[in-house]
Write a protein that holds these residues in place. Structure first.
Motif, PDB file in Angstrom:
ATOM      1  N   ARG A 296       0.834  -1.206   0.000  1.00 37.70           N
ATOM      2  CA  ARG A 296       0.000   0.000   0.000  1.00 37.70           C
ATOM      3  C   ARG A 296       0.873   1.263   0.000  1.00 37.70           C
ATOM      4  O   ARG A 296       0.576   2.238  -0.690  1.00 37.70           O
ATOM      5  N   ALA A 297       1.955   1.219   0.794  1.00 41.84           N
ATOM      6  CA  ALA A 297       2.851   2.378   0.829  1.00 41.84           C
ATOM      7  C   ALA A 297       3.522   2.589  -0.527  1.00 41.84           C
ATOM      8  O   ALA A 297       3.652   3.732  -0.997  1.00 41.84           O
ATOM      9  N   ASP A 298       3.958   1.509  -1.176  1.00 45.33           N
ATOM     10  CA  ASP A 298       4.568   1.631  -2.497  1.00 45.33           C
ATOM     11  C   ASP A 298       3.578   2.211  -3.501  1.00 45.33           C
ATOM     12  O   ASP A 298       3.952   3.019  -4.368  1.00 45.33           O
ATOM     13  N   ALA A 299       2.318   1.809  -3.393  1.00 44.03           N
ATOM     14  CA  ALA A 299       1.297   2.343  -4.295  1.00 44.03           C
ATOM     15  C   ALA A 299       1.113   3.843  -4.069  1.00 44.03           C
ATOM     16  O   ALA A 299       0.891   4.605  -5.022  1.00 44.03           O
ATOM     17  N   VAL A 300       1.209   4.273  -2.819  1.00 43.68           N
ATOM     18  CA  VAL A 300       1.109   5.705  -2.522  1.00 43.68           C
ATOM     19  C   VAL A 300       2.263   6.458  -3.180  1.00 43.68           C
ATOM     20  O   VAL A 300       2.070   7.498  -3.824  1.00 43.68           O
ATOM     21  N   LEU A 301       3.479   5.941  -3.043  1.00 42.85           N
ATOM     22  CA  LEU A 301       4.636   6.623  -3.636  1.00 42.85           C
ATOM     23  C   LEU A 301       4.556   6.630  -5.160  1.00 42.85           C
ATOM     24  O   LEU A 301       4.958   7.611  -5.801  1.00 42.85           O
ATOM     25  N   ASP A 302       4.047   5.560  -5.744  1.00 44.80           N
ATOM     26  CA  ASP A 302       3.857   5.547  -7.191  1.00 44.80           C
ATOM     27  C   ASP A 302       2.857   6.626  -7.604  1.00 44.80           C
ATOM     28  O   ASP A 302       3.038   7.299  -8.628  1.00 44.80           O
ATOM     29  N   ARG A 303       1.811   6.777  -6.825  1.00 44.18           N
ATOM     30  CA  ARG A 303       0.814   7.822  -7.132  1.00 44.18           C
ATOM     31  C   ARG A 303       1.443   9.202  -7.007  1.00 44.18           C
ATOM     32  O   ARG A 303       1.198  10.076  -7.844  1.00 44.18           O
ATOM     33  N   TRP A 304       2.249   9.393  -5.980  1.00 40.62           N
ATOM     34  CA  TRP A 304       2.939  10.676  -5.823  1.00 40.62           C
ATOM     35  C   TRP A 304       3.793  10.979  -7.056  1.00 40.62           C
ATOM     36  O   TRP A 304       3.875  12.131  -7.501  1.00 40.62           O
ATOM     37  N   ALA A 305       4.450   9.962  -7.595  1.00 41.73           N
ATOM     38  CA  ALA A 305       5.346  10.171  -8.730  1.00 41.73           C
ATOM     39  C   ALA A 305       4.613  10.712  -9.953  1.00 41.73           C
ATOM     40  O   ALA A 305       5.213  11.402 -10.782  1.00 41.73           O
ATOM     41  N   GLY A 306       3.342  10.402 -10.090  1.00 38.57           N
ATOM     42  CA  GLY A 306       2.579  10.891 -11.224  1.00 38.57           C
ATOM     43  C   GLY A 306       1.681  12.059 -10.911  1.00 38.57           C
ATOM     44  O   GLY A 306       0.869  12.468 -11.752  1.00 38.57           O
ATOM     45  N   ASP A 307       1.826  12.616  -9.718  1.00 39.06           N
ATOM     46  CA  ASP A 307       0.950  13.707  -9.297  1.00 39.06           C
ATOM     47  C   ASP A 307       1.335  15.020  -9.985  1.00 39.06           C
ATOM     48  O   ASP A 307       2.511  15.260 -10.256  1.00 39.06           O
ATOM     49  N   PRO A 308       0.360  15.897 -10.259  1.00 36.06           N
ATOM     50  CA  PRO A 308       0.693  17.206 -10.831  1.00 36.06           C
ATOM     51  C   PRO A 308       1.582  18.065  -9.930  1.00 36.06           C
ATOM     52  O   PRO A 308       2.261  18.974 -10.420  1.00 36.06           O
ATOM     53  N   ASP A 309       1.589  17.800  -8.627  1.00 32.45           N
ATOM     54  CA  ASP A 309       2.394  18.582  -7.691  1.00 32.45           C
ATOM     55  C   ASP A 309       3.854  18.148  -7.791  1.00 32.45           C
ATOM     56  O   ASP A 309       4.216  17.020  -7.440  1.00 32.45           O
ATOM     57  N   VAL A 310       4.726  19.037  -8.251  1.00 35.24           N
ATOM     58  CA  VAL A 310       6.121  18.696  -8.465  1.00 35.24           C
ATOM     59  C   VAL A 310       6.819  18.332  -7.162  1.00 35.24           C
ATOM     60  O   VAL A 310       7.750  17.506  -7.146  1.00 35.24           O
ATOM     61  N   TRP A 311       6.398  18.911  -6.038  1.00 40.24           N
ATOM     62  CA  TRP A 311       7.052  18.612  -4.758  1.00 40.24           C
ATOM     63  C   TRP A 311       6.683  17.225  -4.263  1.00 40.24           C
ATOM     64  O   TRP A 311       7.499  16.551  -3.622  1.00 40.24           O
TER      65      TRP A 311
ATOM     66  N   ARG B 272       6.086  14.769  -6.350  1.00 36.92           N
ATOM     67  CA  ARG B 272       6.921  13.917  -7.198  1.00 36.92           C
ATOM     68  C   ARG B 272       8.350  13.869  -6.646  1.00 36.92           C
ATOM     69  O   ARG B 272       8.969  12.802  -6.602  1.00 36.92           O
ATOM     70  N   ARG B 273       8.870  15.009  -6.236  1.00 35.13           N
ATOM     71  CA  ARG B 273      10.220  15.035  -5.663  1.00 35.13           C
ATOM     72  C   ARG B 273      10.306  14.137  -4.433  1.00 35.13           C
ATOM     73  O   ARG B 273      11.268  13.376  -4.272  1.00 35.13           O
ATOM     74  N   ALA B 274       9.313  14.217  -3.562  1.00 32.46           N
ATOM     75  CA  ALA B 274       9.329  13.402  -2.340  1.00 32.46           C
ATOM     76  C   ALA B 274       9.331  11.917  -2.660  1.00 32.46           C
ATOM     77  O   ALA B 274      10.029  11.127  -2.008  1.00 32.46           O
ATOM     78  N   SER B 275       8.563  11.508  -3.667  1.00 30.95           N
ATOM     79  CA  SER B 275       8.512  10.082  -4.024  1.00 30.95           C
ATOM     80  C   SER B 275       9.871   9.590  -4.490  1.00 30.95           C
ATOM     81  O   SER B 275      10.245   8.434  -4.247  1.00 30.95           O
ATOM     82  N   LEU B 276      10.630  10.449  -5.154  1.00 32.73           N
ATOM     83  CA  LEU B 276      11.935  10.072  -5.684  1.00 32.73           C
ATOM     84  C   LEU B 276      13.027  10.111  -4.625  1.00 32.73           C
ATOM     85  O   LEU B 276      13.951   9.285  -4.630  1.00 32.73           O
TER      86      LEU B 276
END
Length: 215
Positions: free
Chosen positions: A134-149, A151-155
């Motif tokens: 579930r946590a990995d799915a959250v980070l994957d979603r962050w990576a494709g989010d319009p919010d650049v920050w 996306r940065r956090a996921s990486l």
């Protein structure tokens, strides 16, 4: 405000410096207010607060972090980050929702990066089974989010573990691929900088770790 929250805020205001506040406003912009307290003062204040209020449980720690974050003062928000860093062992994957809200409002690498590297990363690393999925799915979603920050956090999240020989390289590579598929952005955008920061951090000690797509 809670007693711990009052202590943190009062102490940070006593540590204020008008010239430091002006310098921070110049560097970070006008999205927030600034007391002008040093990073060392923020860390020391959180440490003293935890000594004054020992034994804080999960709900008390997360509530205090939200209380500190709620007021848009840089030092308060940094104190919220330091608090979560100090008590990361208490956090669970359900706390990613709260952290996501913090990241969306941060807009600064000095807040986003420690949240990602020192809070999200260790939190996710110790999960297993369905909570980890579930946590990995959250980070994957962050990576494709319009919010650049976000996306940065996921990486940035796996950076600390990757630097020490562990970490989820496959997860990082997957999220970097998600980011790479987004519309082109400048090379110095926060998410592109995050990809480069991770690659540079692992290049010398782990040269076998490479991305297989063109950025």
């Amino acid at each position: 405000m809670s007693a711990a929250g009052e202590f943190v805020d009062d102490t940070l205001q006593r540590e204020s410096s008008w010239y430091r506040a002006e310098d921070m406003r110049h560097r970070f912009g006008g999205r927030m207010q600034y007391y002008g307290a040093s990073v060392g003062a923020v860390r020391g204040t959180v440490r003293d607060a935890l000594r004054r209020h020992p034994g804080l449980a999960h709900d008390e720690v997360t509530a205090l972090s939200s209380e500190l974050w709620e007021v848009p003062v840089y030092e308060r928000r940094l104190a919220a980050v330091v608090l979560l860093q100090s008590k990361v062992e208490l956090l669970t994957n359900s706390d990613l929702t709260r952290i996501e809200g913090f990241v969306r409002e941060a807009h600064l690498p000095t807040l986003v990066d420690p949240l990602a590297v020192d809070v999200v990363g260790p939190l996710v690393e110790r999960l297993a089974g369905q909570p980890r999925l579930r946590a990995d799915a959250v980070l994957d979603r962050w990576a494709g989010d319009p919010d650049v920050w976000l996306r940065r956090a996921s990486l940035m999240a796996p950076l600390r573990a990757l630097k020490t020989g562990g970490g989820d390289w496959d997860g990082f590579a997957r999220r970097a691929g998600i980011v790479a598929d987004l519309p082109p952005r400048p090379d110095n955008s926060p998410d592109q900088e995050a990809i480069m920061a991770v690659l540079e951090a692992v290049a010398e000690r782990r040269p076998e770790l490479r991305l297989s797509f063109r950025r």
